[in-house]
Scaffold this motif. Structure first.
Motif, PDB file in Angstrom:
ATOM      1  N   ALA A  25     -10.188  36.231  15.940  1.00  0.00           N
ATOM      2  CA  ALA A  25      -9.138  35.528  16.681  1.00  0.00           C
ATOM      3  C   ALA A  25      -9.235  35.973  18.126  1.00  0.00           C
ATOM      4  O   ALA A  25      -9.573  37.133  18.412  1.00  0.00           O
ATOM      5  N   ARG A  26      -8.955  35.055  19.042  1.00  0.00           N
ATOM      6  CA  ARG A  26      -9.030  35.375  20.477  1.00  0.00           C
ATOM      7  C   ARG A  26      -7.609  35.634  20.972  1.00  0.00           C
ATOM      8  O   ARG A  26      -6.806  34.720  21.095  1.00  0.00           O
ATOM      9  N   CYS A  27      -7.303  36.896  21.231  1.00  0.00           N
ATOM     10  CA  CYS A  27      -5.917  37.251  21.575  1.00  0.00           C
ATOM     11  C   CYS A  27      -5.810  37.720  23.027  1.00  0.00           C
ATOM     12  O   CYS A  27      -6.547  38.609  23.452  1.00  0.00           O
ATOM     13  N   GLY A  28      -4.879  37.122  23.747  1.00  0.00           N
ATOM     14  CA  GLY A  28      -4.581  37.561  25.101  1.00  0.00           C
ATOM     15  C   GLY A  28      -3.149  38.066  25.169  1.00  0.00           C
ATOM     16  O   GLY A  28      -2.882  39.275  25.127  1.00  0.00           O
ATOM     17  N   ILE A  29      -2.213  37.142  25.217  1.00  0.00           N
ATOM     18  CA  ILE A  29      -0.814  37.478  25.520  1.00  0.00           C
ATOM     19  C   ILE A  29      -0.235  38.545  24.579  1.00  0.00           C
ATOM     20  O   ILE A  29       0.547  39.393  25.013  1.00  0.00           O
ATOM     21  N   ALA A  40      -8.016  30.708  16.384  1.00  0.00           N
ATOM     22  CA  ALA A  40      -6.653  31.149  16.720  1.00  0.00           C
ATOM     23  C   ALA A  40      -6.576  31.919  18.038  1.00  0.00           C
ATOM     24  O   ALA A  40      -7.435  32.735  18.353  1.00  0.00           O
ATOM     25  N   ASN A  41      -5.504  31.658  18.774  1.00  0.00           N
ATOM     26  CA  ASN A  41      -5.065  32.479  19.890  1.00  0.00           C
ATOM     27  C   ASN A  41      -4.040  33.480  19.331  1.00  0.00           C
ATOM     28  O   ASN A  41      -3.884  33.590  18.108  1.00  0.00           O
ATOM     29  N   SER A  42      -3.308  34.159  20.217  1.00  0.00           N
ATOM     30  CA  SER A  42      -2.354  35.176  19.735  1.00  0.00           C
ATOM     31  C   SER A  42      -1.355  34.598  18.739  1.00  0.00           C
ATOM     32  O   SER A  42      -1.148  35.154  17.650  1.00  0.00           O
ATOM     33  N   ALA A  43      -0.710  33.475  19.125  1.00  0.00           N
ATOM     34  CA  ALA A  43       0.353  32.936  18.273  1.00  0.00           C
ATOM     35  C   ALA A  43      -0.227  32.471  16.938  1.00  0.00           C
ATOM     36  O   ALA A  43       0.355  32.726  15.870  1.00  0.00           O
ATOM     37  N   GLY A  69     -12.303  26.668  18.090  1.00  0.00           N
ATOM     38  CA  GLY A  69     -11.397  25.600  18.484  1.00  0.00           C
ATOM     39  C   GLY A  69     -10.224  26.279  19.160  1.00  0.00           C
ATOM     40  O   GLY A  69     -10.245  27.504  19.360  1.00  0.00           O
ATOM     41  N   HIS A  70      -9.200  25.531  19.523  1.00  0.00           N
ATOM     42  CA  HIS A  70      -8.069  26.158  20.231  1.00  0.00           C
ATOM     43  C   HIS A  70      -6.773  25.430  19.876  1.00  0.00           C
ATOM     44  O   HIS A  70      -6.697  24.211  20.001  1.00  0.00           O
ATOM     45  N   PHE A  71      -5.769  26.210  19.432  1.00  0.00           N
ATOM     46  CA  PHE A  71      -4.459  25.618  19.103  1.00  0.00           C
ATOM     47  C   PHE A  71      -3.715  25.220  20.373  1.00  0.00           C
ATOM     48  O   PHE A  71      -3.737  25.949  21.366  1.00  0.00           O
ATOM     49  N   PRO A 119     -10.489  40.333  22.525  1.00  0.00           N
ATOM     50  CA  PRO A 119      -9.511  40.345  23.612  1.00  0.00           C
ATOM     51  C   PRO A 119      -9.867  39.325  24.696  1.00  0.00           C
ATOM     52  O   PRO A 119     -11.034  39.218  25.097  1.00  0.00           O
ATOM     53  N   VAL A 120      -8.853  38.594  25.145  1.00  0.00           N
ATOM     54  CA  VAL A 120      -9.052  37.625  26.228  1.00  0.00           C
ATOM     55  C   VAL A 120      -8.639  38.326  27.530  1.00  0.00           C
ATOM     56  O   VAL A 120      -7.475  38.696  27.694  1.00  0.00           O
ATOM     57  N   VAL A 121      -9.620  38.515  28.410  1.00  0.00           N
ATOM     58  CA  VAL A 121      -9.362  39.274  29.642  1.00  0.00           C
ATOM     59  C   VAL A 121      -9.616  38.407  30.881  1.00  0.00           C
ATOM     60  O   VAL A 121      -9.926  38.916  31.961  1.00  0.00           O
ATOM     61  N   LYS A 122      -9.516  37.089  30.704  1.00  0.00           N
ATOM     62  CA  LYS A 122      -9.712  36.189  31.855  1.00  0.00           C
ATOM     63  C   LYS A 122      -8.567  36.403  32.856  1.00  0.00           C
ATOM     64  O   LYS A 122      -7.557  37.041  32.515  1.00  0.00           O
ATOM     65  N   ALA A 123      -8.746  35.812  34.047  1.00  0.00           N
ATOM     66  CA  ALA A 123      -7.739  35.915  35.106  1.00  0.00           C
ATOM     67  C   ALA A 123      -7.305  37.370  35.304  1.00  0.00           C
ATOM     68  O   ALA A 123      -6.122  37.703  35.310  1.00  0.00           O
TER      69      ALA A 123
END
Ligand SMILES: Cc1ncc(COP(=O)(O)O)c(C=O)c1O
Length: 360
Positions: free
Chosen positions: A206-210, A190-193, A150-152, A24-28
């Motif tokens: 995978a690093r998921c925030g949104i 990967a991010n969420s998308a 890496g980051h998309f 989970p991405v919990v920044k900001a």
């Protein structure tokens, strides 16, 4: 904020692609939702680690008692490395220079690194052309390298060609690292998308925030059962009847065209409710919506209702609805502002969570 729905979103996400772990991405401040309650709820649901942007965000979570691994995306100054080490934080390697700084420092055991590879995002990580020249420093730090990432940049767009190119570049770099004897346990691009659209290749995480916050606009998100968790409400502090011709707010940008009921709410742009919504947005009250009139000010805003509607101080109105179809949902508010849901929620100030954010 609905923490039960957050946990459901997390569980739905885990089901999407069996075997890939979700970080989970919990920044900001968890995109404005409140990092501490979000992280606590997700730890109870089995989250194995978290991602933040800054050292301070990581320290705040440690202060709150979070023991799980935390990966810090942003760079630290060398004098901050000992604090990161003392708090068992993992650092993303933001550049080749940063890698060399880390190699020059002699970290003890409790210090993890994730090699960030710039596969096309163009803002952070080691450029792939520089990877060969970094192999000595990478070997020096080998025991500490827990992950490669890496980051998309465009995994949420209809055209996934560039995402495919990034994926192939990442695989190529992983092969180069493998040839050099480096096989870290965690691999995540990967991010969420990217995750929802199956762009995870052989990644472990995978690093998921949104998506966790239920605010991803993709069809895949809806299909996975992800729903918004944030509802922003505010309290009526003054309820008055006004005659036609009454001016409202700074600059008198609104003049009542007829007799109205006017509600003042205790939320303004200092809370993160954008001033750009002045005279444009609506708020929800007892199943209907009513316009925000006059300029949104720092701590307050005003809403016009027909003078037949009974309002009283203490009533609550909904500024951001959890229902994505409503005009005042985060998604539609972002559209009105020509921005993205990330910006709408991450702008919310921490005081909102004490005073106005409803919980269920
Ligand atoms: C490096 C990195 N990884 C993952 C994410 C999560 O992205 P998303 O919220 O689209 O899942 C972000 C967010 O911007 C990010 O900066």
């Amino acid at each position: 904020m609905d923490l039960r729905q957050l946990v459901r979103n997390f569980q739905h996400l885990r089901r999407v692609s069996g075997g890939v772990g979700i970080l989970p991405v919990v920044k900001a401040n968890a995109y404005g939702h409140g990092a501490a309650p979000v992280a606590r709820a997700l730890v109870s649901a089995g989250a194995e680690g978290f991602c933040v942007a800054t050292l301070q965000e990581a320290l705040d979570l440690r202060e709150d008692g979070l023991l799980a691994p935390i990966l810090v995306f942003g760079s630290l100054r060398p004098e901050q490395f000992p604090v990161a080490e003392a708090n068992h934080l993992d650092l993303a390697v933001v550049s080749a220079d940063y890698l060399r700084e880390l190699a020059a420092w002699q970290p003890r055991a409790a210090f993890g690194l994730h090699l960030n590879l710039d596969t096309g995002m163009g803002r952070s990580g080691i450029l792939l052309d520089d990877l060969g020249a970094c192999l000595d420093a990478i070997h020096h730090l080998q025991g500490r390298i827990r992950g490669v990432m890496g980051h998309f940049s465009a995994s949420d767009e209809p055209d996934l060609r560039f995402a495919g190119i990034q994926r192939r570049r990442f695989e190529g770099a992983l092969a180069q690292l493998r040839d050099a004897g480096l096989t870290p346990p965690m691999i995540h691009h990967a991010n969420s998308a990217g995750y929802l659209r199956g762009l995870t290749g052989g990644d472990t995480h995978a690093r998921c925030g949104i998506a966790l916050y239920g605010l991803s606009d993709l069809g895949e998100s809806e299909a996975a059962g992800l729903k918004p968790i944030l509802e922003l409400t505010a309290e009526v502090t003054r309820a008055v009847r006004i005659p036609a011709g009454t001016t409202v707010g700074y600059g008198s940008t609104y003049v009542a065209p007829r007799p109205l009921a006017l509600a003042t709410l205790n939320c303004g742009y200092a809370d993160g409710y954008p001033r750009a919504l002045s005279n444009r947005a609506v708020v929800g009250f007892r199943g209907r919506t009513y316009p925000v009139v006059g300029k949104v000010s720092m701590d307050q805003l005003t809403v016009a209702l027909p003078d037949t509607v009974l309002i009283r101080p203490g009533d609550r109105m909904t500024l951001l609805s959890r229902n994505p179809e409503e005009p005042h949902s985060v998604r539609n508010t972002a559209r009105l502002l020509s921005t993205i849901p990330y910006e709408v929620t991450s702008a919310l100030n921490r005081r909102v969570h004490h005073d106005h954010a409803s919980s269920s």
